[in-house]
Enzyme design. Structure first.
Site, mmCIF file in Angstrom:
data_model
loop_
_atom_site.group_PDB
_atom_site.id
_atom_site.type_symbol
_atom_site.label_atom_id
_atom_site.label_comp_id
_atom_site.label_asym_id
_atom_site.label_seq_id
_atom_site.Cartn_x
_atom_site.Cartn_y
_atom_site.Cartn_z
ATOM 1 N N GLY A 22 48.070 49.462 34.904
ATOM 2 C CA GLY A 22 49.252 48.739 35.620
ATOM 3 C C GLY A 22 49.019 47.568 35.317
ATOM 4 O O GLY A 22 48.082 47.154 36.266
ATOM 5 N N GLY A 27 43.385 40.843 30.676
ATOM 6 C CA GLY A 27 42.075 41.385 30.011
ATOM 7 C C GLY A 27 42.645 42.206 29.874
ATOM 8 O O GLY A 27 41.780 43.075 28.477
ATOM 9 N N HIS A 28 43.221 43.517 30.776
ATOM 10 C CA HIS A 28 44.143 44.545 29.700
ATOM 11 C C HIS A 28 44.377 43.841 28.419
ATOM 12 O O HIS A 28 44.870 45.058 27.203
ATOM 13 C CB HIS A 28 45.110 45.550 30.420
ATOM 14 C CG HIS A 28 45.200 45.634 32.111
ATOM 15 N ND1 HIS A 28 45.684 44.593 32.601
ATOM 16 C CD2 HIS A 28 44.312 47.431 32.046
ATOM 17 C CE1 HIS A 28 45.229 45.379 34.309
ATOM 18 N NE2 HIS A 28 44.651 46.487 33.398
ATOM 19 N N LYS A 140 33.851 45.440 32.587
ATOM 20 C CA LYS A 140 34.418 44.882 34.103
ATOM 21 C C LYS A 140 33.875 45.817 35.071
ATOM 22 O O LYS A 140 33.383 45.526 35.922
ATOM 23 C CB LYS A 140 35.508 44.509 34.296
ATOM 24 C CG LYS A 140 35.662 44.271 35.076
ATOM 25 C CD LYS A 140 36.846 43.104 36.011
ATOM 26 C CE LYS A 140 37.086 42.578 37.465
ATOM 27 N NZ LYS A 140 38.040 44.150 37.659
ATOM 28 N N ASP A 141 34.685 47.663 34.278
ATOM 29 C CA ASP A 141 34.218 48.124 35.723
ATOM 30 C C ASP A 141 32.829 49.312 34.635
ATOM 31 O O ASP A 141 33.222 50.262 33.825
ATOM 32 C CB ASP A 141 35.438 49.635 35.434
ATOM 33 C CG ASP A 141 36.159 48.720 36.397
ATOM 34 O OD1 ASP A 141 36.464 48.368 37.370
ATOM 35 O OD2 ASP A 141 36.793 48.302 34.960
ATOM 36 N N SER A 177 44.082 43.454 38.568
ATOM 37 C CA SER A 177 45.144 43.324 39.406
ATOM 38 C C SER A 177 45.083 42.503 40.770
ATOM 39 O O SER A 177 46.005 42.716 41.008
ATOM 40 C CB SER A 177 46.094 44.566 38.686
ATOM 41 O OG SER A 177 45.649 45.447 37.653
ATOM 42 N N ARG A 178 44.161 43.353 41.305
ATOM 43 C CA ARG A 178 43.984 43.217 42.751
ATOM 44 C C ARG A 178 43.655 41.553 43.303
ATOM 45 O O ARG A 178 43.773 41.260 44.076
ATOM 46 C CB ARG A 178 42.622 44.015 43.241
ATOM 47 C CG ARG A 178 42.855 45.249 43.453
ATOM 48 C CD ARG A 178 41.274 46.330 44.626
ATOM 49 N NE ARG A 178 42.540 47.444 44.499
ATOM 50 C CZ ARG A 178 41.211 48.332 43.288
ATOM 51 N NH1 ARG A 178 40.275 48.305 42.785
ATOM 52 N NH2 ARG A 178 41.537 49.838 44.214
HETATM 53 P P1 AMP Z 1 42.588 49.356 35.509
HETATM 54 O O1 AMP Z 1 44.003 49.031 34.789
HETATM 55 O O2 AMP Z 1 41.573 48.496 36.530
HETATM 56 O O3 AMP Z 1 41.869 50.152 35.547
HETATM 57 O O4 AMP Z 1 42.110 49.326 33.929
HETATM 58 C C1 AMP Z 1 42.509 49.487 32.943
HETATM 59 C C2 AMP Z 1 41.598 48.744 32.026
HETATM 60 O O5 AMP Z 1 41.056 47.317 32.058
HETATM 61 C C3 AMP Z 1 39.371 49.208 32.398
HETATM 62 O O6 AMP Z 1 39.065 49.756 31.502
HETATM 63 C C4 AMP Z 1 39.320 48.196 32.455
HETATM 64 O O7 AMP Z 1 37.990 47.811 32.481
HETATM 65 C C5 AMP Z 1 39.695 47.432 31.930
HETATM 66 N N1 AMP Z 1 40.095 45.668 33.057
HETATM 67 C C6 AMP Z 1 40.111 45.025 33.414
HETATM 68 N N2 AMP Z 1 40.367 43.793 33.767
HETATM 69 C C7 AMP Z 1 39.261 43.798 32.894
HETATM 70 C C8 AMP Z 1 39.095 42.194 33.016
HETATM 71 N N3 AMP Z 1 38.891 41.127 33.223
HETATM 72 N N4 AMP Z 1 38.001 41.898 31.232
HETATM 73 C C9 AMP Z 1 38.061 43.119 30.611
HETATM 74 N N5 AMP Z 1 38.640 44.501 31.310
HETATM 75 C C10 AMP Z 1 39.404 45.090 32.828
#
Ligand code: AMP
Length: 270
Positions: A22, A27-28, A140-141, A177-178
């Site tokens: 969330g 990016g999301h 990114k991850d 998000s951070r």
């Molecule tokens: P998170 O909400 O941080 O767990 O991320 C959910 C998904 O979004 C994961 O597959 C992340 O790798 C992807 N994600 C987060 N930030 C980015 C970004 N800047 N670019 C591409 N994918 C992202």
């Protein structure tokens, strides 16, 4: 959730899925656009997964704005936002975890003990409940994507995993998000991650192929910025994540750096 997926699959739809924690950003949204392109129906999940946070990490402080997330998801064409609750997903007595031997013993796995066990466990649970055909994860991850690909292969999940490139702010900061936790000064300091990756890329173009020397330059560059604390900087094989000494093939340079109290990660294929 499972019934919904089954019903729509029976009607001939390909189901795409994107797990998130969330506080959605571009990016999301970019992953969601990919999901919409690749499938007929798009499900995202929003769940801040407690088992992937260690003691002293930011589980309680993780940013959250569900109303805004629902609006963004609706605007982009998401069919379902799945928001399991913690008590349903981890009821009393929960005692089963997924683990992996090799890939978690690198990069973020070394400083975040148990993190990837938590990630693999929640992704497995979500895959079982959502039962998608396709799932999109961000590069990114980078380590997470490698681990999920391995897990899906090893455990025979019938799900196609798609990796999506890193989405950045216009000045290059990888979206996260951070980032919302950074002060304006820290937000500028945060650029040292992408700038150091670009410097490494140009060193390599100038035939500097010794990984240790590039890492040393990077340590000095990042260290010259205020309020930074390096967790790791690595140059490694994109498949095994093992360290590479001499760069004679494509490698991934990955780093985690705390800016103030906020831990940022970034990576680039060199
Ligand atoms: P998170 O909400 O941080 O767990 O991320 C959910 C998904 O979004 C994961 O597959 C992340 O790798 C992807 N994600 C987060 N930030 C980015 C970004 N800047 N670019 C591409 N994918 C992202």
């Amino acid at each position: 959730m499972t019934d919904w997926s089954e019903r729509h699959r029976r009607e001939g739809n390909v189901i795409s899925f994107i797990p998130t924690m969330g506080f959605l950003h571009e990016g999301h949204l970019s992953l969601m656009k990919e999901g919409l392109l690749q499938g007929d129906k798009l499900i995202i999940s929003i769940f801040v997964n407690p088992t992937q946070f260690g003691p002293g990490e930011d589980f309680d402080a993780y940013p959250c704005d569900l109303e805004r997330d629902f609006q963004l998801a609706e605007d982009i064409g998401v069919d379902v936002v799945f928001t399991p609750n913690k008590a349903d997903f981890y009821p009393q007595g929960f005692d089963t975890f997924i683990d992996q031997e090799q890939l978690p013993n690198h990069l973020c796995g070394l400083s975040r003990s148990g993190h990837f066990q938590g990630v693999m466990t929640i992704v497995t649970k979500l895959f079982h409940v959502v039962n998608p055909d396709i799932a999109v994860f961000g590069e990114k991850d980078f380590q997470q994507l490698a681990i999920i690909r391995r897990m899906v292969k090893d455990l025979n999940f019938n799900i196609r995993i798609i990796g999506h490139p890193i989405v950045r702010e216009s000045d290059g900061l990888a979206m996260s998000s951070r980032n919302s936790k950074l002060t304006p000064a820290q937000r500028i300091t945060g650029l040292c991650l992408i700038n150091s990756l670009k410097k490494a890329q140009s060193s390599l173009k100038n035939n500097k192929t010794n990984a240790a020397a590039i890492i040393q330059d990077t340590v000095e560059f990042i260290g010259s910025h205020p309020d930074t604390e390096i967790d790791y900087i690595k140059i490694c094989d994109p498949d095994t994540l093992d360290d590479v000494d001499s760069i004679d093939r494509p490698v991934v340079m990955a780093m985690a750096v705390k800016v103030g109290t906020t831990r940022l990660i970034d990576n680039m294929i060199l």
